[in-house]
Design an enzyme around this catalytic site. Structure first.
Site, PDB file in Angstrom:
ATOM      1  N   HIS A 205       7.369   3.501   6.136  1.00  0.00           N
ATOM      2  CA  HIS A 205       6.932   4.093   4.858  1.00  0.00           C
ATOM      3  C   HIS A 205       6.371   5.503   4.978  1.00  0.00           C
ATOM      4  O   HIS A 205       6.000   6.106   3.982  1.00  0.00           O
ATOM      5  CB  HIS A 205       5.886   3.197   4.190  1.00  0.00           C
TER       6      HIS A 205
HETATM    7  C1  UD1 Z   1      -0.770   5.188   1.500  1.00  0.00           C
HETATM    8  C2  UD1 Z   1      -1.563   5.967   2.552  1.00  0.00           C
HETATM    9  C3  UD1 Z   1      -1.009   5.652   3.934  1.00  0.00           C
HETATM   10  C4  UD1 Z   1      -0.929   4.168   4.181  1.00  0.00           C
HETATM   11  C5  UD1 Z   1      -0.128   3.526   3.060  1.00  0.00           C
HETATM   12  C6  UD1 Z   1      -0.008   2.025   3.225  1.00  0.00           C
HETATM   13  C7  UD1 Z   1      -2.414   8.168   1.838  1.00  0.00           C
HETATM   14  C8  UD1 Z   1      -2.267   9.635   2.016  1.00  0.00           C
HETATM   15  N1  UD1 Z   1      -1.450   7.407   2.354  1.00  0.00           N
HETATM   16  O1  UD1 Z   1       0.546   5.701   1.473  1.00  0.00           O
HETATM   17  O2  UD1 Z   1      -1.868   6.230   4.902  1.00  0.00           O
HETATM   18  O3  UD1 Z   1      -0.313   3.927   5.422  1.00  0.00           O
HETATM   19  O4  UD1 Z   1      -0.782   3.810   1.828  1.00  0.00           O
HETATM   20  O5  UD1 Z   1       0.786   1.499   2.219  1.00  0.00           O
HETATM   21  O6  UD1 Z   1      -3.371   7.733   1.255  1.00  0.00           O
HETATM   22  N2  UD1 Z   1       3.097   2.173  -5.267  1.00  0.00           N
HETATM   23  C9  UD1 Z   1       3.487   1.036  -5.941  1.00  0.00           C
HETATM   24  N3  UD1 Z   1       2.577   0.012  -6.036  1.00  0.00           N
HETATM   25  C10 UD1 Z   1       1.331   0.100  -5.508  1.00  0.00           C
HETATM   26  C11 UD1 Z   1       0.974   1.251  -4.825  1.00  0.00           C
HETATM   27  C12 UD1 Z   1       1.880   2.291  -4.699  1.00  0.00           C
HETATM   28  O7  UD1 Z   1       4.583   0.926  -6.446  1.00  0.00           O
HETATM   29  O8  UD1 Z   1       0.536  -0.849  -5.658  1.00  0.00           O
HETATM   30  C13 UD1 Z   1       4.026   3.304  -5.173  1.00  0.00           C
HETATM   31  C14 UD1 Z   1       3.405   4.555  -5.785  1.00  0.00           C
HETATM   32  O9  UD1 Z   1       3.633   4.612  -7.142  1.00  0.00           O
HETATM   33  C15 UD1 Z   1       4.086   5.646  -5.024  1.00  0.00           C
HETATM   34  C16 UD1 Z   1       4.355   5.027  -3.678  1.00  0.00           C
HETATM   35  O10 UD1 Z   1       4.225   3.618  -3.817  1.00  0.00           O
HETATM   36  O11 UD1 Z   1       5.291   6.008  -5.602  1.00  0.00           O
HETATM   37  C17 UD1 Z   1       3.448   5.554  -2.615  1.00  0.00           C
HETATM   38  O12 UD1 Z   1       2.085   5.301  -2.915  1.00  0.00           O
HETATM   39  P1  UD1 Z   1       0.917   6.301  -2.421  1.00  0.00           P
HETATM   40  O13 UD1 Z   1      -0.383   5.744  -2.862  1.00  0.00           O
HETATM   41  O14 UD1 Z   1       1.243   7.706  -2.765  1.00  0.00           O
HETATM   42  O15 UD1 Z   1       0.918   6.309  -0.855  1.00  0.00           O
HETATM   43  P2  UD1 Z   1       1.567   5.386   0.261  1.00  0.00           P
HETATM   44  O16 UD1 Z   1       2.868   5.941   0.654  1.00  0.00           O
HETATM   45  O17 UD1 Z   1       1.483   3.945  -0.102  1.00  0.00           O
END
Ligand code: UD1
Length: 365
Positions: A205
């Site tokens: 991821h």
């Molecule tokens: C975040 C952390 C990363 C960690 C990861 C674990 C930061 C900078 N990054 O990255 O260190 O390893 O979490 O998962 O804080 N989304 C969903 N449902 C959710 C949460 C997120 O669909 O419950 C989607 C969001 O809309 C987004 C994507 O997943 O499009 C990424 O979410 P984001 O919170 O930006 O960071 P992660 O890549 O999850």
């Protein structure tokens, strides 16, 4: 002593659970849990509260997704209001996600003491948001709890006074030890129709791997190579799924032979799969530690790690994320017996939360 512990994203929840249990043994500590809402859905958040037996957060800021700047700014404004109302003695943050850095800055600006758990880790790669979050948080923290020697070394080089730094071990391993037997009972393998050691478990991821087409193609190539001799089990993170869909690669992955594509799994189901995996291929931080503790071979599809103890003492091997052939070659060697055996780092013993709670309860703040 009133402490607000902050969580925001999936890797934080495993660290909160043992801390919350340990604080419960100190009647003088009032422990308030605040979730920023960075991760918000059932599979990325709620299931962990249930499985890890963490109470519903006292506050949920409900910030959700968005650009990192949006997430941090929104968290800071909402957290400032909570801090004004609650006036805690301390704010405790864990790890390196956006919630960690945003809440750290807010707390310190309001004159509240800041505790960082899992301090001092460095990948030395400032293109990673997490590295910036770690640097920012550590240089403004009052008390820094660390998991491995490299963290002590980094903090010393960066000029953090040694009396602020405490080597306590690894909270995530506390949680693993606490739930290992329960995880071993999970029925996920029969659901997926796989048996012990017959599969390679994969997670991907990191933006450096999944936010561009070359990275996604490299992951698909790697899976294609491995699936010729082992079933690949791949619970797909929402970021990765979105990127695969937008680059028109989702169907390619979903229809590959000998590949099980799953939604993100709960803690118990995922730990169950690690426990009996032939090997794990990942770009996660925490999974490098869990596999090392469990002596399960791990290949990390990255050029750097902020957790070098997993390479020095553990089972972890780093391989460049654009080199799927090399992953395949190394994996084949591992499966034919050429593997590293791990030595468990000092204090990765299930008692880290007790050490932290004891130190905090006796702080002269
Ligand atoms: C975040 C952390 C990363 C960690 C990861 C674990 C930061 C900078 N990054 O990255 O260190 O390893 O979490 O998962 O804080 N989304 C969903 N449902 C959710 C949460 C997120 O669909 O419950 C989607 C969001 O809309 C987004 C994507 O997943 O499009 C990424 O979410 P984001 O919170 O930006 O960071 P992660 O890549 O999850």
């Amino acid at each position: 002593m009133k402490i607000i512990s902050v969580v925001g994203a999936r890797p934080n929840f495993m660290k909160l659970a043992p801390l919350h249990r340990a604080f419960a043994g100190y009647p003088d500590i009032e422990h308030i849990i605040l979730h920023t809402g960075q991760h918000y859905d059932e599979k990325m958040s709620h299931i962990f509260f249930t499985q890890l037996d963490i109470p519903k957060p006292d506050y949920n800021l409900g910030i959700g997704g968005g650009s990192h700047t949006y997430q941090k700014a929104a968290v800071m404004m909402a957290f400032e209001k909570v801090l004004s109302d609650e006036r805690p003695d301390m704010v405790l943050v864990v790890g390196d996600v956006n919630a960690t850095a945003a809440c750290s800055i807010t707390a310190v600006k309001m004159g509240i003491k800041l505790i960082h758990v899992e301090a001092g880790l460095r990948s030395h790669d400032r293109r990673m948001s997490e590295e910036i979050n770690r640097l920012v948080t550590d240089c403004i923290s009052d008390y820094l709890f660390v998991t491995e020697q490299s963290a002590i070394d980094h903090l010393a080089v960066e000029g953090v006074p040694p009396e602020k730094v405490f080597y306590v071990g690894n909270l995530m391993i506390d949680n693993l030890i606490h739930l290992a037997d329960k995880a071993a009972q999970a029925t996920i393998k029969s659901k997926l129709k796989i048996t012990d050691h017959s599969y390679v478990l994969m997670t991907m991821h990191r933006p450096s791997n999944v936010d561009h087409k070359a990275g996604l193609l490299s992951i698909i190539k790697m899976i294609e190579l491995i699936a010729t001799y082992k079933t690949v089990v791949f619970p797909v993170h929402p970021r990765t799924q979105k990127q695969l869909i937008s680059h028109g690669l989702w169907d390619t992955l979903a229809t590959m032979q000998n590949v099980i594509v799953e939604e993100p799994l709960g803690y118990l189901e995922f730990l169950n799969l690690i426990q009996t995996a032939a090997a794990v291929v990942t770009d996660s931080g925490g999974i490098q530690e869990e596999t090392s503790y469990l002596n399960v071979p791990c290949i990390t599809f990255r050029i750097s790690t902020e957790r070098p103890v997993t390479v020095d003492l553990g089972t972890n091997v780093l391989i460049d994320n654009l080199d799927p052939e090399r992953v395949n070659a190394v994996l084949k060697n591992i499966l034919s017996g050429e593997r590293k055996e791990s030595v468990i780092p000092l204090y990765w013993d299930g008692k880290t939360a007790d050490r932290i709670a004891h130190i905090i309860a006796n702080l002269d703040y």
